[in-house]
Design an enzyme around this catalytic site. Sequence first.
Site, PDB file in Angstrom:
ATOM      1  CB  SER A   1      -0.864   0.000   1.261  1.00 39.56           C
ATOM      2  OG  SER A   1      -1.421   1.282   1.484  1.00 39.56           O
TER       3      SER A   1
ATOM      4  CE1 TYR B   1      -3.882  -1.968   5.383  1.00 45.99           C
ATOM      5  CE2 TYR B   1      -2.988   0.143   4.681  1.00 45.99           C
ATOM      6  CZ  TYR B   1      -3.631  -1.046   4.381  1.00 45.99           C
ATOM      7  OH  TYR B   1      -4.018  -1.305   3.083  1.00 45.99           O
TER       8      TYR B   1
HETATM    9  P1  NAP Z   1     -11.603  -5.732   1.214  1.00 45.00           P
HETATM   10  O1  NAP Z   1     -12.633  -5.405   0.169  1.00 45.00           O
HETATM   11  O2  NAP Z   1     -11.931  -5.528   2.642  1.00 45.00           O
HETATM   12  O3  NAP Z   1     -11.107  -7.232   0.952  1.00 45.00           O
HETATM   13  C1  NAP Z   1     -10.197  -7.870   1.812  1.00 45.00           C
HETATM   14  C2  NAP Z   1     -10.595  -9.323   1.907  1.00 45.00           C
HETATM   15  O4  NAP Z   1      -9.610  -9.994   2.726  1.00 45.00           O
HETATM   16  C3  NAP Z   1     -11.951  -9.502   2.588  1.00 45.00           C
HETATM   17  O5  NAP Z   1     -12.733 -10.450   1.877  1.00 45.00           O
HETATM   18  C4  NAP Z   1     -11.559 -10.005   3.964  1.00 45.00           C
HETATM   19  O6  NAP Z   1     -12.528 -10.833   4.577  1.00 45.00           O
HETATM   20  C5  NAP Z   1     -10.326 -10.818   3.648  1.00 45.00           C
HETATM   21  N1  NAP Z   1      -9.555 -11.089   4.850  1.00 45.00           N
HETATM   22  C6  NAP Z   1      -9.335 -10.263   5.907  1.00 45.00           C
HETATM   23  N2  NAP Z   1      -8.596 -10.875   6.836  1.00 45.00           N
HETATM   24  C7  NAP Z   1      -8.352 -12.124   6.370  1.00 45.00           C
HETATM   25  C8  NAP Z   1      -7.645 -13.230   6.887  1.00 45.00           C
HETATM   26  N3  NAP Z   1      -7.044 -13.187   8.094  1.00 45.00           N
HETATM   27  N4  NAP Z   1      -7.594 -14.361   6.144  1.00 45.00           N
HETATM   28  C9  NAP Z   1      -8.196 -14.425   4.931  1.00 45.00           C
HETATM   29  N5  NAP Z   1      -8.889 -13.404   4.387  1.00 45.00           N
HETATM   30  C10 NAP Z   1      -8.955 -12.265   5.110  1.00 45.00           C
HETATM   31  O7  NAP Z   1     -10.285  -4.881   0.971  1.00 45.00           O
HETATM   32  P2  NAP Z   1      -9.505  -4.464  -0.370  1.00 45.00           P
HETATM   33  O8  NAP Z   1      -9.532  -3.000  -0.420  1.00 45.00           O
HETATM   34  O9  NAP Z   1      -9.948  -5.273  -1.530  1.00 45.00           O
HETATM   35  O10 NAP Z   1      -8.038  -4.880   0.072  1.00 45.00           O
HETATM   36  C11 NAP Z   1      -7.294  -5.919  -0.553  1.00 45.00           C
HETATM   37  C12 NAP Z   1      -5.834  -5.706  -0.242  1.00 45.00           C
HETATM   38  O11 NAP Z   1      -5.408  -4.468  -0.818  1.00 45.00           O
HETATM   39  C13 NAP Z   1      -5.526  -5.601   1.252  1.00 45.00           C
HETATM   40  O12 NAP Z   1      -4.304  -6.231   1.518  1.00 45.00           O
HETATM   41  C14 NAP Z   1      -5.415  -4.108   1.473  1.00 45.00           C
HETATM   42  O13 NAP Z   1      -4.632  -3.809   2.603  1.00 45.00           O
HETATM   43  C15 NAP Z   1      -4.772  -3.681   0.172  1.00 45.00           C
HETATM   44  N6  NAP Z   1      -4.965  -2.268  -0.147  1.00 45.00           N
HETATM   45  C16 NAP Z   1      -6.208  -1.712  -0.267  1.00 45.00           C
HETATM   46  C17 NAP Z   1      -6.339  -0.369  -0.553  1.00 45.00           C
HETATM   47  C18 NAP Z   1      -7.660   0.313  -0.699  1.00 45.00           C
HETATM   48  O14 NAP Z   1      -7.693   1.558  -0.753  1.00 45.00           O
HETATM   49  N7  NAP Z   1      -8.779  -0.409  -0.781  1.00 45.00           N
HETATM   50  C19 NAP Z   1      -5.186   0.405  -0.723  1.00 45.00           C
HETATM   51  C20 NAP Z   1      -3.935  -0.173  -0.602  1.00 45.00           C
HETATM   52  C21 NAP Z   1      -3.835  -1.525  -0.315  1.00 45.00           C
HETATM   53  P3  NAP Z   1     -13.593 -10.158   5.588  1.00 45.00           P
HETATM   54  O15 NAP Z   1     -14.343  -9.143   4.766  1.00 45.00           O
HETATM   55  O16 NAP Z   1     -14.397 -11.310   6.036  1.00 45.00           O
HETATM   56  O17 NAP Z   1     -12.764  -9.504   6.663  1.00 45.00           O
END
Ligand code: NAP
Length: 256
Positions: free
Chosen positions: A151, A163
């Site tokens: 990120s 984070y």
């Molecule tokens: P998201 O929509 O919340 O998706 C994350 C998924 O990971 C959810 O389905 C969640 O399940 C699952 N998860 C959480 N903890 C877990 C665990 N211990 N074991 C297995 N699965 C788990 O978030 P996203 O935005 O798509 O994020 C995806 C990745 O991109 C993450 O690593 C995040 O840090 C990174 N990222 C996101 C952004 C942003 O702005 N969105 C920016 C930079 C980086 P639950 O919903 O059941 O918790």
Amino acid sequence: MGRLDDRVACITGAGSGIGRATAELFAAEGAIVVAQDLDSSTAEETVAGLGGGHHVAVGGDVSDEEAMASAFAAILTDFGRLDVLVNNAGVFRLPGDGFDRVLAGEGPQICHMGYEPFMQMLAIHVGGTFLCTRAAVPLMLDGGSVVNLSSIAGIAGWGPAHYAAAKGAILGLTRSLARELGPHRIRVNAVAPGVINTPMVDELDSAMIDPLVSMTPMGRIGEAAEIASTVLFLAGNDGAFVTGQWISPNGGLITC
Ligand code: NAP
């Protein structure tokens, strides 16, 4: 012909957001997708949306050593190998991390952050990436590609300390593993998105998001599909000579 024809690709956190968009793009490019998520029902929903094929859903916590060992053993039994691993599962907030106190105007979050949520954040992001990669590498019999989700928080420090620390550590892990696994024809890279329109961001206060958008030259947040296409570049042959790198699709928010 698809860019990932007949490759077996495991995507963690594939029940939502960037993980689901990546599963959709990978399947459209011919991959056999193993959609992993904490909640197996959301992973099953993702698979149901992929329009047929041999895709499978797997439940489990990426920071659970035993659960990941058996999940990857099942991939070997079902498909005989793995070609791509996307370490995407993650969370932004955890109970006890002090964010509620910040919203209440009670000062720096670090003063209210419990040690347990701090370590849990590291366990999910860094521990999960470690455990899944360790279990996946022996399955990459014909070489492979690992893509880790970092990120801009891990590069520029935006976001809470637990984070940012976790996402920064993922960059170190990526560089180290790229050196270690290069001779085994396994590439390891990271994608470090800016602010992206997913359920993770939906739950944040606009007071956090709006200033970042106003500092973004492209004047908007990104879409999950725009991150999936970057992951695809690194996962497939288009990125064949790229390893140990990070790419940050962020609309120009950071430019280093
Ligand atoms: P998201 O929509 O919340 O998706 C994350 C998924 O990971 C959810 O389905 C969640 O399940 C699952 N998860 C959480 N903890 C877990 C665990 N211990 N074991 C297995 N699965 C788990 O978030 P996203 O935005 O798509 O994020 C995806 C990745 O991109 C993450 O690593 C995040 O840090 C990174 N990222 C996101 C952004 C942003 O702005 N969105 C920016 C930079 C980086 P639950 O919903 O059941 O918790």
